[in-house]
Design a protein around this motif. Structure first.
Motif, short mmCIF file in Angstrom:
data_model
loop_
_atom_site.label_atom_id
_atom_site.label_comp_id
_atom_site.label_asym_id
_atom_site.label_seq_id
_atom_site.Cartn_x
_atom_site.Cartn_y
_atom_site.Cartn_z
N GLY A 118 0.81 -1.21 0.00
CA GLY A 118 0.00 0.00 0.00
C GLY A 118 0.84 1.26 0.00
N LEU A 119 1.91 1.26 0.79
CA LEU A 119 2.79 2.43 0.86
C LEU A 119 3.52 2.64 -0.46
CD1 LEU A 119 4.28 1.94 4.44
CD2 LEU A 119 2.67 3.72 3.73
N ALA A 120 3.98 1.55 -1.08
CA ALA A 120 4.69 1.67 -2.36
C ALA A 120 3.76 2.17 -3.46
CB ALA A 120 5.29 0.32 -2.74
N LEU A 121 2.54 1.65 -3.50
CA LEU A 121 1.58 2.11 -4.51
C LEU A 121 1.22 3.57 -4.29
CD1 LEU A 121 -0.80 -0.99 -4.71
CD2 LEU A 121 0.94 -0.30 -6.36
N ALA A 122 1.11 3.97 -3.02
CA ALA A 122 0.84 5.38 -2.71
C ALA A 122 1.97 6.27 -3.22
CB ALA A 122 0.65 5.56 -1.20
N ALA A 123 3.20 5.79 -3.09
CA ALA A 123 4.36 6.55 -3.58
C ALA A 123 4.34 6.66 -5.10
CB ALA A 123 5.66 5.89 -3.13
N GLY A 124 3.75 5.66 -5.78
CA GLY A 124 3.64 5.72 -7.23
C GLY A 124 2.71 6.83 -7.70
N LEU A 125 1.78 7.22 -6.83
CA LEU A 125 0.86 8.33 -7.14
C LEU A 125 1.44 9.67 -6.71
CD1 LEU A 125 -2.53 6.71 -6.06
CD2 LEU A 125 -1.78 7.19 -8.40
N ASN A 126 2.05 9.69 -5.54
CA ASN A 126 2.68 10.90 -5.02
C ASN A 126 3.85 10.45 -4.14
OD1 ASN A 126 3.34 13.14 -3.19
ND2 ASN A 126 1.59 14.16 -4.12
N ALA A 127 5.05 10.76 -4.57
CA ALA A 127 6.24 10.23 -3.91
C ALA A 127 6.32 10.54 -2.43
CB ALA A 127 7.50 10.76 -4.62
N TRP A 128 5.85 11.72 -2.05
CA TRP A 128 6.13 12.21 -0.70
C TRP A 128 5.04 11.89 0.30
CZ3 TRP A 128 10.86 12.84 -1.67
CH2 TRP A 128 11.28 13.39 -2.88
N ASN A 135 6.73 17.30 -14.67
CA ASN A 135 6.80 16.72 -13.33
C ASN A 135 6.77 15.20 -13.39
OD1 ASN A 135 6.63 16.88 -10.33
ND2 ASN A 135 4.60 16.01 -10.69
N ASP A 136 5.93 14.64 -14.25
CA ASP A 136 5.85 13.18 -14.38
C ASP A 136 7.17 12.59 -14.86
OD1 ASP A 136 3.39 12.47 -13.39
OD2 ASP A 136 2.34 12.70 -15.28
N VAL A 137 7.85 13.29 -15.78
CA VAL A 137 9.14 12.81 -16.27
C VAL A 137 10.16 12.78 -15.12
CG1 VAL A 137 11.08 13.30 -17.78
CG2 VAL A 137 8.74 13.57 -18.63
N VAL A 138 10.21 13.87 -14.36
CA VAL A 138 11.14 13.94 -13.23
C VAL A 138 10.81 12.88 -12.19
CG1 VAL A 138 11.94 15.39 -11.32
CG2 VAL A 138 11.55 16.40 -13.58
N GLN A 139 9.51 12.69 -11.94
CA GLN A 139 9.07 11.75 -10.91
C GLN A 139 9.27 10.29 -11.31
OE1 GLN A 139 8.06 12.49 -7.85
NE2 GLN A 139 8.30 14.68 -8.21
N THR A 140 9.61 10.04 -12.58
CA THR A 140 9.88 8.66 -13.01
C THR A 140 11.03 8.07 -12.21
OG1 THR A 140 9.10 9.15 -15.25
CG2 THR A 140 10.51 7.22 -14.99
N PHE A 141 11.93 8.92 -11.74
CA PHE A 141 13.05 8.45 -10.93
C PHE A 141 12.77 8.57 -9.44
CE2 PHE A 141 14.58 10.17 -14.96
CZ PHE A 141 15.28 9.08 -15.46
N ILE A 142 12.00 9.59 -9.06
CA ILE A 142 11.77 9.86 -7.64
C ILE A 142 10.74 8.92 -7.04
CG2 ILE A 142 10.97 11.59 -6.00
CD1 ILE A 142 12.12 13.72 -7.87
#
Length: 202
Positions: free
Chosen positions: A9-19, A73-80
């Motif tokens: 659940g935490l990992a999937l949540a990070a996939g939507l919003n890293a922080w 933002n989505d491109v940058v977040q691909t790594f984050i």
């Protein structure tokens, strides 16, 4: 089993919003008795770390609501986001998971496995989100992007709290998200068919 659901659940949540999951898990550990982080992940509840994570959360929240900037933002977040997913999964599964303080031990004892699983889960969710956003933007002339972003933030918050407080609900969330992905894929295919074979008139 519950620990795996929490990590998922935490990992999937990070996939939507890293922080979001990192702020939630750190804040609950620091300010409540609902979460007790493993010692190696206790740095997430440090007040300075929480402050930095909160600032990054606000920046992503704003950037993801602005059409055009949300794509950057989505491109940058691909790594984050995958990185955050690995941290979130690793901190959520159990107290035996450790941070990467000794790389050789980390890899030889397979302590990297939970982190790697979190990375994969968050990356999958991020890619699904990134694929869905252009569909929403095209269908609404870009006006739906902020609404979609707000829904994703709400989903991330809900997933993070569910993972920590009621892990069984993560199963329901996974099923619902799978259904949404299937619906989006079908809609995209149907749209391609319509574009390739426009209806004839007269």
């Amino acid at each position: 089993m519950l620990e795996l659901l929490t990590g998922t659940g935490l990992a999937l949540a990070a996939g939507l919003n890293a922080w979001v999951p990192l702020v939630v898990i750190g804040a609950l550990d620091r300010f409540t008795g609902l979460v007790e982080l493993p010692p190696a992940w206790a740095w997430l509840s440090n007040e300075w770390v929480l402050l930095i994570l909160t600032v990054l959360l606000v920046l992503e929240f704003v950037a993801d609501k602005i059409p055009g900037l949300d794509s950057v933002n989505d491109v940058v977040q691909t790594f984050i986001r995958p990185t955050a997913g690995g941290i979130a999964f690793g901190s959520g599964v159990d107290a035996s998971t450790v941070a990467v303080t000794d790389p050789e031990t980390f890899f030889t004892t397979q302590q990297w496995v939970p982190v790697a699983v979190g990375v994969v889960l968050a990356l999958g969710m991020h890619l699904a989100k990134a694929a869905a956003r252009p569909i929403v933007s095209a269908a609404t002339g870009g006006l739906g992007a902020p609404v979609a972003s707000a829904a994703e933030d709400a989903g991330s918050i809900t997933l993070a709290f569910a993972a920590l407080l009621a892990p069984v609900l993560v199963l329901l969330a996974v099923v619902l998200m799978a259904i949404l992905v299937v619906m989006l894929v079908r809609r995209r295919r149907a749209r391609r068919v319509r574009v390739g074979h426009p209806p004839t008139t007269g």
